[in-house]
Write a protein that holds these residues in place. Structure first.
Motif, PDB file in Angstrom:
ATOM      1  N   GLU A 146     -11.614  -1.115  -6.276  1.00 49.78           N
ATOM      2  CA  GLU A 146     -10.732  -0.690  -7.375  1.00 49.78           C
ATOM      3  C   GLU A 146      -9.260  -0.834  -7.003  1.00 49.78           C
ATOM      4  N   GLN A 147      -8.944  -0.498  -5.737  1.00 46.26           N
ATOM      5  CA  GLN A 147      -7.541  -0.530  -5.295  1.00 46.26           C
ATOM      6  C   GLN A 147      -7.150  -1.863  -4.665  1.00 46.26           C
ATOM      7  N   ASN A 148      -8.121  -2.799  -4.626  1.00 41.37           N
ATOM      8  CA  ASN A 148      -7.858  -4.121  -4.034  1.00 41.37           C
ATOM      9  C   ASN A 148      -7.372  -4.013  -2.591  1.00 41.37           C
ATOM     10  N   ILE A 149      -8.048  -3.156  -1.823  1.00 39.86           N
ATOM     11  CA  ILE A 149      -7.710  -2.957  -0.414  1.00 39.86           C
ATOM     12  C   ILE A 149      -8.685  -3.776   0.440  1.00 39.86           C
ATOM     13  N   PRO A 150      -8.196  -4.561   1.388  1.00 37.32           N
ATOM     14  CA  PRO A 150      -9.101  -5.311   2.271  1.00 37.32           C
ATOM     15  C   PRO A 150     -10.078  -4.371   2.973  1.00 37.32           C
ATOM     16  N   PHE A 151     -11.307  -4.839   3.152  1.00 37.98           N
ATOM     17  CA  PHE A 151     -12.391  -3.994   3.660  1.00 37.98           C
ATOM     18  C   PHE A 151     -13.198  -4.796   4.676  1.00 37.98           C
ATOM     19  N   THR A 152     -13.338  -4.273   5.887  1.00 43.45           N
ATOM     20  CA  THR A 152     -14.028  -4.987   6.964  1.00 43.45           C
ATOM     21  C   THR A 152     -15.080  -4.092   7.604  1.00 43.45           C
ATOM     22  N   ILE A 153     -16.264  -4.675   7.880  1.00 34.98           N
ATOM     23  CA  ILE A 153     -17.330  -3.945   8.568  1.00 34.98           C
ATOM     24  C   ILE A 153     -17.306  -4.351  10.034  1.00 34.98           C
TER      25      ILE A 153
ATOM     26  N   GLU B 116     -21.333   7.981   0.801  1.00 38.16           N
ATOM     27  CA  GLU B 116     -19.956   7.794   1.264  1.00 38.16           C
ATOM     28  C   GLU B 116     -19.620   6.305   1.365  1.00 38.16           C
ATOM     29  N   VAL B 117     -20.560   5.525   1.879  1.00 40.60           N
ATOM     30  CA  VAL B 117     -20.323   4.080   2.001  1.00 40.60           C
ATOM     31  C   VAL B 117     -20.147   3.457   0.613  1.00 40.60           C
ATOM     32  N   GLN B 118     -21.018   3.841  -0.332  1.00 43.37           N
ATOM     33  CA  GLN B 118     -20.894   3.332  -1.700  1.00 43.37           C
ATOM     34  C   GLN B 118     -19.531   3.662  -2.292  1.00 43.37           C
ATOM     35  N   ASN B 119     -19.119   4.908  -2.121  1.00 38.41           N
ATOM     36  CA  ASN B 119     -17.834   5.333  -2.679  1.00 38.41           C
ATOM     37  C   ASN B 119     -16.659   4.619  -2.013  1.00 38.41           C
ATOM     38  N   LEU B 120     -16.773   4.348  -0.723  1.00 35.28           N
ATOM     39  CA  LEU B 120     -15.729   3.607  -0.015  1.00 35.28           C
ATOM     40  C   LEU B 120     -15.604   2.190  -0.554  1.00 35.28           C
ATOM     41  N   VAL B 121     -16.748   1.541  -0.745  1.00 37.53           N
ATOM     42  CA  VAL B 121     -16.745   0.164  -1.253  1.00 37.53           C
ATOM     43  C   VAL B 121     -16.143   0.120  -2.659  1.00 37.53           C
ATOM     44  N   LYS B 122     -16.553   1.067  -3.491  1.00 33.04           N
ATOM     45  CA  LYS B 122     -16.026   1.105  -4.861  1.00 33.04           C
ATOM     46  C   LYS B 122     -14.523   1.372  -4.862  1.00 33.04           C
ATOM     47  N   TYR B 123     -14.081   2.285  -4.016  1.00 34.85           N
ATOM     48  CA  TYR B 123     -12.653   2.632  -3.952  1.00 34.85           C
ATOM     49  C   TYR B 123     -11.813   1.437  -3.502  1.00 34.85           C
ATOM     50  N   THR B 124     -12.246   0.775  -2.427  1.00 34.87           N
ATOM     51  CA  THR B 124     -11.464  -0.363  -1.921  1.00 34.87           C
ATOM     52  C   THR B 124     -11.447  -1.514  -2.929  1.00 34.87           C
TER      53      THR B 124
ATOM     54  N   MET C  41       0.835  -1.196   0.000  1.00 31.07           N
ATOM     55  CA  MET C  41       0.000   0.000   0.000  1.00 31.07           C
ATOM     56  C   MET C  41       0.876   1.254   0.000  1.00 31.07           C
ATOM     57  N   SER C  42       1.546   1.485  -1.087  1.00 35.37           N
ATOM     58  CA  SER C  42       2.501   2.584  -1.144  1.00 35.37           C
ATOM     59  C   SER C  42       1.836   3.923  -1.418  1.00 35.37           C
ATOM     60  N   PHE C  43       0.667   3.920  -2.105  1.00 38.52           N
ATOM     61  CA  PHE C  43      -0.002   5.194  -2.368  1.00 38.52           C
ATOM     62  C   PHE C  43      -0.649   5.683  -1.068  1.00 38.52           C
ATOM     63  N   ASN C  44      -0.994   6.951  -1.034  1.00 38.75           N
ATOM     64  CA  ASN C  44      -1.469   7.558   0.216  1.00 38.75           C
ATOM     65  C   ASN C  44      -2.949   7.250   0.436  1.00 38.75           C
ATOM     66  N   ILE C  45      -3.210   6.155   1.123  1.00 39.70           N
ATOM     67  CA  ILE C  45      -4.584   5.723   1.336  1.00 39.70           C
ATOM     68  C   ILE C  45      -5.340   6.729   2.206  1.00 39.70           C
ATOM     69  N   LYS C  46      -4.687   7.219   3.247  1.00 41.39           N
ATOM     70  CA  LYS C  46      -5.392   8.146   4.143  1.00 41.39           C
ATOM     71  C   LYS C  46      -5.862   9.383   3.388  1.00 41.39           C
ATOM     72  N   GLU C  47      -5.017   9.892   2.519  1.00 39.81           N
ATOM     73  CA  GLU C  47      -5.377  11.085   1.743  1.00 39.81           C
ATOM     74  C   GLU C  47      -6.558  10.782   0.816  1.00 39.81           C
ATOM     75  N   GLU C  48      -6.530   9.627   0.181  1.00 42.15           N
ATOM     76  CA  GLU C  48      -7.616   9.276  -0.733  1.00 42.15           C
ATOM     77  C   GLU C  48      -8.917   8.998   0.022  1.00 42.15           C
ATOM     78  N   LEU C  49      -8.819   8.364   1.192  1.00 42.65           N
ATOM     79  CA  LEU C  49     -10.010   8.150   2.018  1.00 42.65           C
ATOM     80  C   LEU C  49     -10.581   9.482   2.489  1.00 42.65           C
ATOM     81  N   SER C  50      -9.696  10.421   2.788  1.00 45.04           N
ATOM     82  CA  SER C  50     -10.134  11.750   3.241  1.00 45.04           C
ATOM     83  C   SER C  50     -10.821  12.531   2.128  1.00 45.04           C
ATOM     84  N   ASN C  51     -10.505  12.204   0.886  1.00 45.18           N
ATOM     85  CA  ASN C  51     -11.195  12.823  -0.249  1.00 45.18           C
ATOM     86  C   ASN C  51     -12.607  12.264  -0.396  1.00 45.18           C
TER      87      ASN C  51
END
Length: 308
Positions: free
Chosen positions: A57-64, A47-55, A1-11
């Motif tokens: 697209e970036q293949n980031i693990p996602f947990t509820i 916001e939830v929809q966009n989070l799911v789509k983002y994770t 996870m080298s790209f700035n995930i926090k910055e993208e999540l904050s967007n």
């Protein structure tokens, strides 16, 4: 996870709704669990929809996470993004139907029903989970369960599509539903209730609250009921008859008040919980030939030291 995930999540959300390396012990009823790489607290369905789509697209693990009531998070924490919906907690009324967002507690939903003279949710007045969690596991107590009053649930599919599922489509059975099987995310639930006498509703809730407080170890952190009820038996009685009440591993103990509960009595860890669960399962199996199945959900990573 080298790209700035926090910055993208904050967007997607805003910076105050994103926490990095956040201790999950702050979010679980057991007061245990390692850190989340990123924890997010959305307030809208978009916001939830966009989070799911983002994770995705970036293949980031996602947990509820829910509100962490019937849950153990391992001490190694959770990689990727952890979603907490407790900021999405509105409860509204349409005719005799209550529409509750998934982050609302089922206790608050039952109190809302009482305030509007509606009966049917009294059984939920002591269940310490969210509406989303209650639908996820078809929560129940004292002879009632979610499927008795649930009309439908608004869910988000793994690819970010909103869908409304009717009661019969949710496959609600004892402590199970279609939600985990299809990796769905509950956003809101609609309950259909009946008009009732407020005094009778209050009396029933007072009775159930008394039963819960007198029988359950609410004075300690716990994950609630640890095991599912075996067919024709009671997990708590099997544990009690195995002489395990008071059994302690690390800082976690089989409750002396109710054997179906395990309580954090002295700075216990998730590993203590898991070791005690395994010990209880093995002991009960040896004595009675019954393998207790966990009701509590266990997620997260092991500590590196535990995998060596």
């Amino acid at each position: 996870m080298s790209f700035n995930i926090k910055e993208e999540l904050s967007n997607i959300l805003s910076s105050e709704k994103v926490k990095e390396n956040e201790p999950l012990s702050h979010y679980t009823f057991t007061k245990t669990g390692g850190n989340a790489d990123y924890l997010v607290l959305p307030t809208t369905y978009e916001e939830v929809q966009n989070l799911v789509k983002y994770t995705n697209e970036q293949n980031i693990p996602f947990t509820i996470l829910g509100n962490g009531s019937n849950l153990i998070v391992r001490d190694g924490g959770i990689r990727g993004v952890v979603l907490v919906l407790t900021q999405m907690d509105s409860i509204t009324l349409e005719d005799k139907k209550i529409i509750a967002q998934s982050g609302a507690t089922i206790i608050d939903t039952s109190r809302y029903a009482l305030a509007h003279h509606l009966t049917g949710l009294e059984f939920a007045c002591g269940i310490p989970g969210t509406v989303g969690g209650a639908v996820y596991m078809n929560a129940g107590a004292y002879g009632g369960e979610v499927k008795d009053v649930l009309v439908s649930a608004l869910v988000l599919t793994p690819d970010g599509v909103l869908k409304t599922l009717r009661n019969e489509e949710l496959e609600l059975e004892y402590r199970s539903s279609i939600i985990p099987k299809e990796n769905l995310l509950v956003l809101e639930a609609t309950f259909e209730l009946r008009e009732g006498e407020v005094d009778q509703i209050q009396a029933k809730m007072d009775e159930l609250t008394y039963l819960r407080e007198s029988k359950q170890p609410l004075e300690y952190p716990s994950c609630g009921s640890v095991f599912k009820r075996p067919p024709g038996l009671f997990a708590g009685k099997l544990i009690q008859d195995s002489g395990l009440q008071g059994k302690t591993i690390g800082g976690v103990q089989v409750s002396t008040k109710h054997a179906g509960f395990m309580v954090n009595v002295n700075n216990g860890t998730a590993t203590d919980y898991l070791n005690l669960i395994e010990f209880v399962q093995n002991t009960v199996h040896e004595k009675f030939g019954v393998m207790l199945e966990t009701e509590v959900k266990v997620i997260g990573e092991y500590l590196e030291s535990e995998t060596k």
